[in-house]
Design a protein around this motif. Structure first.
Motif, mmCIF file in Angstrom:
data_model
loop_
_atom_site.group_PDB
_atom_site.id
_atom_site.type_symbol
_atom_site.label_atom_id
_atom_site.label_comp_id
_atom_site.label_asym_id
_atom_site.label_seq_id
_atom_site.Cartn_x
_atom_site.Cartn_y
_atom_site.Cartn_z
ATOM 1 N N SER A 151 -136.676 -10.354 -7.829
ATOM 2 C CA SER A 151 -138.046 -10.451 -8.399
ATOM 3 C C SER A 151 -138.912 -11.640 -7.510
ATOM 4 N N ASP B 175 -139.925 -3.044 -9.254
ATOM 5 C CA ASP B 175 -138.703 -4.168 -9.415
ATOM 6 C C ASP B 175 -138.510 -4.144 -10.867
ATOM 7 N N PHE B 176 -137.149 -3.806 -11.416
ATOM 8 C CA PHE B 176 -136.907 -3.545 -12.630
ATOM 9 C C PHE B 176 -136.403 -4.667 -13.334
HETATM 10 MG MG LIG Z 1 -135.914 -9.754 -11.853
#
Ligand SMILES: [Mg+2]
Ligand SMILES: Nc1nc2c(ncn2[C@@H]2O[C@H](COP(=O)(O)OP(=O)(O)OP(=O)(O)O)[C@@H](O)[C@H]2O)c(=O)[nH]1
Length: 340
Positions: A14, A63-64
């Motif tokens: 992240s 982004d997961f």
């Molecule tokens: Mg993350």
């Protein structure tokens, strides 16, 4: 082009997302951001044509925020996401973290992800070959599956030059994970600007591009004005941001080039794979242009700059009428003539 971040929990995915897109990932399952590819050719053509809009080539990055099991980072959701992306960005943790009891071991992290990608595909290939035997059907992709079987069985990535484009096309429905292009980002403390030697050798053998980042440093950097960024980078012995390095690496790994279009409405850069024919490139803009393709009026950007205008290019013989099979070059300014 689509790219997606994967990696072990707390590896810095992240933070990398934030550094590359300038967006803070939310609480949602998937955060999506864009990375615009700076292109001075687009800027210069915009100054000349004064269009309503200028559009750079871009990557759409995901982004997961999904739970990953202890055993694999390739959970069903992540697998599904990889299948839809053009490029995997694997973030490896090479810094001490209080958030996890796991030690620092980017080499093991890499090998585990590699193994998981390969096993996933191996099982698919194995099952398909078994079923074919039972059904006694001759699949058109049989040979390709057998090739893949022998490579994957040895725990190796099928190298990009191992199957031809036609062969890859034959198995495209299978959405194999190990055939996706991948870039590795090694997330490590600032000031450490080299990928650890052992990892570097492994990645080189696997033909995987890599570079190191310090994610928190890059997040801070991305918040600065462009002029301040240059200074900030210099202080740390760097010349390029992670974003710049990512774009270069992604273009290299995916074998991309950009062609350009101009006009009163829009000046735009279009990313395509090297070797793409004019008629296929036309289809990137609109399927009608591909269907009704007549000719590609082409001037190379360098010629346009050299001669100063379209009419001067024509006089100098730098204006070309190319057919369907013409292999579009990086920096070609193209106007497609079509009829539907
Ligand atoms: Mg993350
Ligand atoms: N010291 C240090 N901390 C980092 C680095 N990269 C990220 N962090 C910190 O590690 C924590 C996790 O970083 P994230 O970017 O959220 O990692 P992630 O991979 O998205 O984590 P999950 O989505 O929870 O799996 C945050 O507190 C970051 O500030 C680094 O290079 N060094």
């Amino acid at each position: 082009m689509k790219a997606a971040l994967i990696g072990t929990p707390f590896s810095g995915k992240s933070s990398v997302f934030q550094a590359l897109t300038g967006l803070v990932p939310g609480k949602k399952e998937e955060s999506i951001g864009t990375i615009k590819v700076p292109d001075e050719r687009v800027d210069r053509l915009t100054d000349i044509y004064l269009p309503k809009k200028k559009t750079y080539a871009e990557f759409v990055l995901s982004d997961f925020n999904v739970p990953v099991s202890k055993d694999t980072v390739i959970s069903p959701k992540i697998k599904n996401m990889i299948q839809k992306t053009d490029l995997i960005i694997l973030v490896l943790r090479n810094f001490e973290s209080v958030l996890t009891v796991e030690g620092v071991d980017p080499v093991s992290e890499y090998l585990k992800v590699k193994e998981d990608l390969i096993i996933n595909d191996f099982l698919v290939v194995e099952r398909r070959i078994e079923r074919e035997k039972k059904e006694k059907k001759d699949l058109p992709e049989k040979k390709v599956l057998q090739k893949l079987y022998s490579i994957l069985e040895n725990g190796e990535f099928p190298q990009r030059d191992f199957i031809s484009e036609d062969e890859a096309e034959l198995v495209s429905n299978y959405k194999f994970l190990s055939l996706k292009e991948m870039i590795v980002l090694v997330n490590q403390p600032e000031g450490q600007n080299q990928v650890p030697e052992k990892l570097k050798r492994m990645l080189h053998e696997d033909k995987v591009d890599s570079f190191c980042v310090s994610a928190p440093f890059e997040v801070e950097l991305a918040e600065l004005e462009p002029e301040e960024q240059t200074e900030f980078l210099k202080d740390y012995g760097l010349t390029e941001s992670a974003k710049t390095r990512f774009i270069k690496s992604a273009y290299h790994s995916l074998g991309l080039i950009s062609f350009l279009t101009t006009g009163p409405d829009e000046v735009r850069a279009w990313p395509i794979k090297k070797g793409t024919s004019a008629v296929v490139a036309a289809g990137k803009i609109h399927s009608d242009i591909q269907r009704g393709f007549i000719r590609a009026e082409t001037i190379h950007y360098d010629d346009f700059v050299k001669y100063g205008s379209e009419s001067e290019c024509k006089k100098a013989g730098a204006y070309r009428l190319e057919g369907k099979e013409y292999s579009v070059r990086d920096g070609d300014i193209v106007n497609f003539r079509f009829n539907v």
